[in-house]
Design a protein around this motif. Structure first.
Motif, PDB file in Angstrom:
ATOM      1  N   PRO A   1      13.261  16.635  -0.644  1.00  0.00           N
ATOM      2  CA  PRO A   1      11.975  15.988  -0.941  1.00  0.00           C
ATOM      3  C   PRO A   1      12.036  15.085  -2.172  1.00  0.00           C
TER       4      PRO A   1
ATOM      5  N   TYR B   1      11.490  10.974  -2.061  1.00  0.00           N
ATOM      6  CA  TYR B   1      10.474  10.326  -2.891  1.00  0.00           C
ATOM      7  C   TYR B   1      11.129   9.340  -3.858  1.00  0.00           C
TER       8      TYR B   1
ATOM      9  N   GLU C   1       5.080  20.729   0.872  1.00  0.00           N
ATOM     10  CA  GLU C   1       4.791  20.004  -0.377  1.00  0.00           C
ATOM     11  C   GLU C   1       4.211  20.938  -1.431  1.00  0.00           C
ATOM     12  N   GLU C   2       3.464  21.939  -0.998  1.00  0.00           N
ATOM     13  CA  GLU C   2       3.022  22.987  -1.896  1.00  0.00           C
ATOM     14  C   GLU C   2       2.846  24.269  -1.090  1.00  0.00           C
TER      15      GLU C   2
ATOM     16  N   HIS D   1      -0.795  21.127  -7.697  1.00  0.00           N
ATOM     17  CA  HIS D   1      -0.409  19.906  -6.966  1.00  0.00           C
ATOM     18  C   HIS D   1      -1.611  19.055  -6.542  1.00  0.00           C
TER      19      HIS D   1
ATOM     20  N   MET E   1       1.200  11.779   0.645  1.00  0.00           N
ATOM     21  CA  MET E   1       2.461  11.130   0.975  1.00  0.00           C
ATOM     22  C   MET E   1       2.183   9.833   1.721  1.00  0.00           C
TER      23      MET E   1
ATOM     24  N   TRP F   1      10.486  10.921   6.587  1.00  0.00           N
ATOM     25  CA  TRP F   1      10.665  12.348   6.323  1.00  0.00           C
ATOM     26  C   TRP F   1      11.004  13.084   7.625  1.00  0.00           C
TER      27      TRP F   1
ATOM     28  N   GLU G   1       8.535  26.220  -0.672  1.00  0.00           N
ATOM     29  CA  GLU G   1       8.954  24.885  -1.077  1.00  0.00           C
ATOM     30  C   GLU G   1      10.478  24.776  -1.121  1.00  0.00           C
TER      31      GLU G   1
END
Length: 302
Positions: free
Chosen positions: A11, A15, A62-63, A75, A81, A89, A110
Motif C-alpha cells: 500500500p 501510494y 486501509e484501516e 485514519h 483513495m 490497486w 492492515e
C-alpha cells in the motif's frame, strides 16, 4: 550471512508511486499504470541492493475495523483513495505474483500487521527480515534479526536496526508503541497526550520504563486527589501540567497503544524463491508497460 526475507509494504509503495510517478504513464488500453510501474521499480531496486532469499508483498485494509471501533477518528483525516489508484490497486497482486513473490493479504487487518507477522516468524526461525516501508509503526518490529529497509534518493537504501531506532527516537524499538501513544501519530489521526511532544514522551519513557510506568508515576490509577499528589511527588519529576494531562487521558492513551500495536497473523514462512523476471516481463507486457517488460526480459532469474 544468509540472505534476508524482503517484506514489502505494498500500500505504501502504491501510494508513493501514484503521487511521484507521472500519471501520464499509461498502458496500451489507456489506463494509468504509474503506481504499478513505480512499485515494481522500487522492489527491483531493493532486490538489487539487498538480494533476498524470497519476497513477500503485503496488502491489507486501509484501516482495520477494530482500530476504528476503538477510536473512530483513526485514519478519518485521510482522503479517499483516488479512483485511478484504486483501479491499479486491484491489478497489483497479479502483477507482483508473476515475479514469483508471495502475496499476503491481511484482509480485515492492515498490511503492517502482515509484515510484522512475517518478520517475527522469520526471526524465530533464525533468519533475517527486511521491512521495506516508510511507516514508523513498524519500528516496533525491529530487533537483532529484523530491520526496516529505508529507501532514499538515487536508489540508496539504509537498514534501520535497534541502534538506529534508538538514535532516531531516543527509545528502544520495544517502546515504539508507548511513544506513539504519548506523542501521537498525525498520519493515523492519533493526537497523543495534550502538550506532550516526541522529546518529552521519550524522556518520560526513559525515566519510567513504559507507558504504564509513566501513567503510574502521574498517579493515573490513584483513587483520591491526596494520594495522586503524593504519588507524583514521590516517584516523578514530571511537571504538574504533564501529570494532569496524563491522568485525564490515561484511558485514551492506553487505547492509542493498543491501536499502534501490530496484530499477529497466522502466516507460513515462505520457501526460498528466486525472482522470476521472465514471468514479470510477460504480465508487464500484457499491462502495456513495454519498456519495463523489455528490461525484464534481459534479466536472468536469480
Amino acid at each position: 550471512m544468509a540472505a534476508p526475507l524482503l517484506i514489502a509494504d505494498v500500500p505504501w509503495l502504491l501510494y508513493r508511486a501514484f503521487f511521484s510517478v507521472p500519471k501520464s504513464i499509461k498502458g496500451a488500453d489507456g489506463r494509468p499504470v504509474n503506481a504499478l510501474l513505480g512499485t515494481v521499480n522500487a522492489l527491483l531496486s531493493a532486490i538489487e541492493a539487498r538480494p533476498p532469499r524470497a519476497v513477500v508483498a503485503c496488502f491489507g485494509a486501509e484501516e482495520a475495523v477494530y482500530r476504528v471501533n476503538l477510536y473512530p477518528p483513526y485514519h478519518a483525516q485521510r482522503d479517499p483513495m483516488p479512483p485511478e489508484l484504486a483501479e491499479q490497486w486491484t491489478r497489483a497482486p497479479a502483477l507482483l505474483e508473476s515475479f514469483g513473490w508471495t502475496i499476503a493479504d491481511a484482509e480485515d487487518l492492515e498490511a503492517d500487521d502482515a509484515m510484522g507477522s512475517f518478520a517475527q516468524l522469520e526471526a524465530q526461525a533464525g533468519g533475517r527480515a527486511l521491512l521495506l516501508t516508510a511507516d514508523r509503526d513498524l519500528y516496533q518490529a525491529v530487533n537483532q534479526r529484523v530491520a526496516v529497509l529505508e529507501m532514499g534518493k538515487g536508489r540508496a537504501f539504509a537498514e534501520l536496526g535497534p541502534e538506529q531506532v534508538l538514535a532516531r527516537y531516543a527509545i528502544a524499538p520495544e517502546l515504539v508503541t508507548d511513544l506513539i501513544a504519548l506523542r501521537g501519530d498525525p498520519s493515523d489521526g492519533l493526537p497523543g497526550a495534550p502538550g506532550i511532544g516526541a522529546k518529552t514522551a521519550a524522556e518520560l519513557l526513559r525515566r519510567h520504563g513504559s507507558l504504564e510506568g509513566v501513567l503510574g508515576a502521574a498517579g493515573a490509577d490513584a483513587e483520591e486527589s491526596d494520594s495522586v499528589a503524593a504519588t507524583v511527588r514521590a516517584t516523578s519529576v514530571m511537571r504538574p501540567r504533564i501529570a494532569a494531562a496524563l491522568r485525564e487521558n490515561a484511558k485514551l492513551l492506553r487505547t492509542f497503544k493498543e491501536i499502534a500495536t501490530l496484530q499477529q497473523l497466522d502466516v507460513e514462512r515462505p520457501l526460498d524463491r528466486a525472482t522470476d523476471y521472465a514471468g514479470g516481463a510477460r504480465i508487464a507486457g500484457e499491462l502495456g508497460m513495454r519498456q519495463l517488460a523489455k528490461r525484464l526480459e534481459g534479466m536472468p532469474t536469480a
